[in-house]
Design an enzyme around this catalytic site. Sequence first.
Site, PDB file in Angstrom:
ATOM      1  N   GLN A 157     -28.802  12.617  29.026  1.00  0.00           N
ATOM      2  CA  GLN A 157     -28.819  13.365  27.771  1.00  0.00           C
ATOM      3  C   GLN A 157     -30.275  13.403  27.297  1.00  0.00           C
ATOM      4  O   GLN A 157     -30.762  12.466  26.683  1.00  0.00           O
ATOM      5  CB  GLN A 157     -27.911  12.679  26.745  1.00  0.00           C
ATOM      6  CG  GLN A 157     -27.707  13.454  25.475  1.00  0.00           C
ATOM      7  CD  GLN A 157     -26.792  12.716  24.497  1.00  0.00           C
ATOM      8  OE1 GLN A 157     -26.520  11.532  24.644  1.00  0.00           O
ATOM      9  NE2 GLN A 157     -26.339  13.425  23.490  1.00  0.00           N
ATOM     10  N   HIS A 191     -23.228  21.985  27.439  1.00  0.00           N
ATOM     11  CA  HIS A 191     -23.848  23.009  28.275  1.00  0.00           C
ATOM     12  C   HIS A 191     -22.787  24.023  28.684  1.00  0.00           C
ATOM     13  O   HIS A 191     -21.706  23.635  29.132  1.00  0.00           O
ATOM     14  CB  HIS A 191     -24.419  22.395  29.563  1.00  0.00           C
ATOM     15  CG  HIS A 191     -25.489  21.383  29.331  1.00  0.00           C
ATOM     16  ND1 HIS A 191     -26.820  21.684  29.450  1.00  0.00           N
ATOM     17  CD2 HIS A 191     -25.426  20.077  28.989  1.00  0.00           C
ATOM     18  CE1 HIS A 191     -27.534  20.599  29.197  1.00  0.00           C
ATOM     19  NE2 HIS A 191     -26.703  19.608  28.910  1.00  0.00           N
ATOM     20  N   GLN A 230     -20.985  18.017  29.312  1.00  0.00           N
ATOM     21  CA  GLN A 230     -21.539  17.288  28.179  1.00  0.00           C
ATOM     22  C   GLN A 230     -21.827  15.864  28.636  1.00  0.00           C
ATOM     23  O   GLN A 230     -20.972  15.220  29.228  1.00  0.00           O
ATOM     24  CB  GLN A 230     -20.517  17.330  27.033  1.00  0.00           C
ATOM     25  CG  GLN A 230     -20.991  16.765  25.725  1.00  0.00           C
ATOM     26  CD  GLN A 230     -20.688  15.292  25.586  1.00  0.00           C
ATOM     27  OE1 GLN A 230     -19.614  14.826  25.946  1.00  0.00           O
ATOM     28  NE2 GLN A 230     -21.645  14.557  25.072  1.00  0.00           N
ATOM     29  N   HIS A 252     -28.720  14.279  20.709  1.00  0.00           N
ATOM     30  CA  HIS A 252     -27.891  15.016  19.748  1.00  0.00           C
ATOM     31  C   HIS A 252     -26.804  15.639  20.612  1.00  0.00           C
ATOM     32  O   HIS A 252     -27.113  16.326  21.599  1.00  0.00           O
ATOM     33  CB  HIS A 252     -28.736  16.088  19.064  1.00  0.00           C
ATOM     34  CG  HIS A 252     -28.012  16.875  17.994  1.00  0.00           C
ATOM     35  ND1 HIS A 252     -28.532  17.011  16.729  1.00  0.00           N
ATOM     36  CD2 HIS A 252     -26.858  17.575  18.003  1.00  0.00           C
ATOM     37  CE1 HIS A 252     -27.715  17.766  15.999  1.00  0.00           C
ATOM     38  NE2 HIS A 252     -26.685  18.125  16.771  1.00  0.00           N
ATOM     39  N   HIS A 311     -24.540  17.749  22.625  1.00  0.00           N
ATOM     40  CA  HIS A 311     -24.646  19.150  23.017  1.00  0.00           C
ATOM     41  C   HIS A 311     -23.811  19.403  24.255  1.00  0.00           C
ATOM     42  O   HIS A 311     -23.667  18.547  25.119  1.00  0.00           O
ATOM     43  CB  HIS A 311     -26.100  19.587  23.231  1.00  0.00           C
ATOM     44  CG  HIS A 311     -26.875  18.783  24.220  1.00  0.00           C
ATOM     45  ND1 HIS A 311     -27.370  17.521  23.953  1.00  0.00           N
ATOM     46  CD2 HIS A 311     -27.262  19.069  25.490  1.00  0.00           C
ATOM     47  CE1 HIS A 311     -28.037  17.064  25.008  1.00  0.00           C
ATOM     48  NE2 HIS A 311     -27.975  17.995  25.959  1.00  0.00           N
TER      49      HIS A 311
END
Length: 140
Positions: free
Chosen positions: A91, A99, A85, A95, A97
Amino acid sequence: MPMCVFCDIVAGRKAADIILDEPEAVAFLDHRPLFPGHVLVVPRPHHETLADLPVPLIPGLFTAVQRMTRAVEKALSADGSFVAQNNRVSQSVPHLHVHVVPRKKKDGLKGFFWPRIGYASDAHRVETAERLRQALREGD
């Protein structure tokens, strides 16, 4: 709030291969996967970084990440997985997220110079998504 592609996916306004759809989190195939089966897990509400995520939402998000990790490894007969992350730097969508990437020994992932190996076809992508959904159902 500016337009957010992940908020659009969560709301159903943008198509994605949804793997997990729960009150706390949504998981879907990354459109530029490191390997087939690369999944992104996002909290439903928009929060840019992990530091921005309210504490009460952390368990739901990371329970979904844990479930996706198991599903990715099972569905794809992976030797393991990579869970990552980013916050702001690297990024690509602002938002939060996480992986979840299937790993095989000697798969070419070294440090942070990663190959991007996509799907052989749309059918391969759809079939991979279904295998992941099935592994989630079997894991519950």
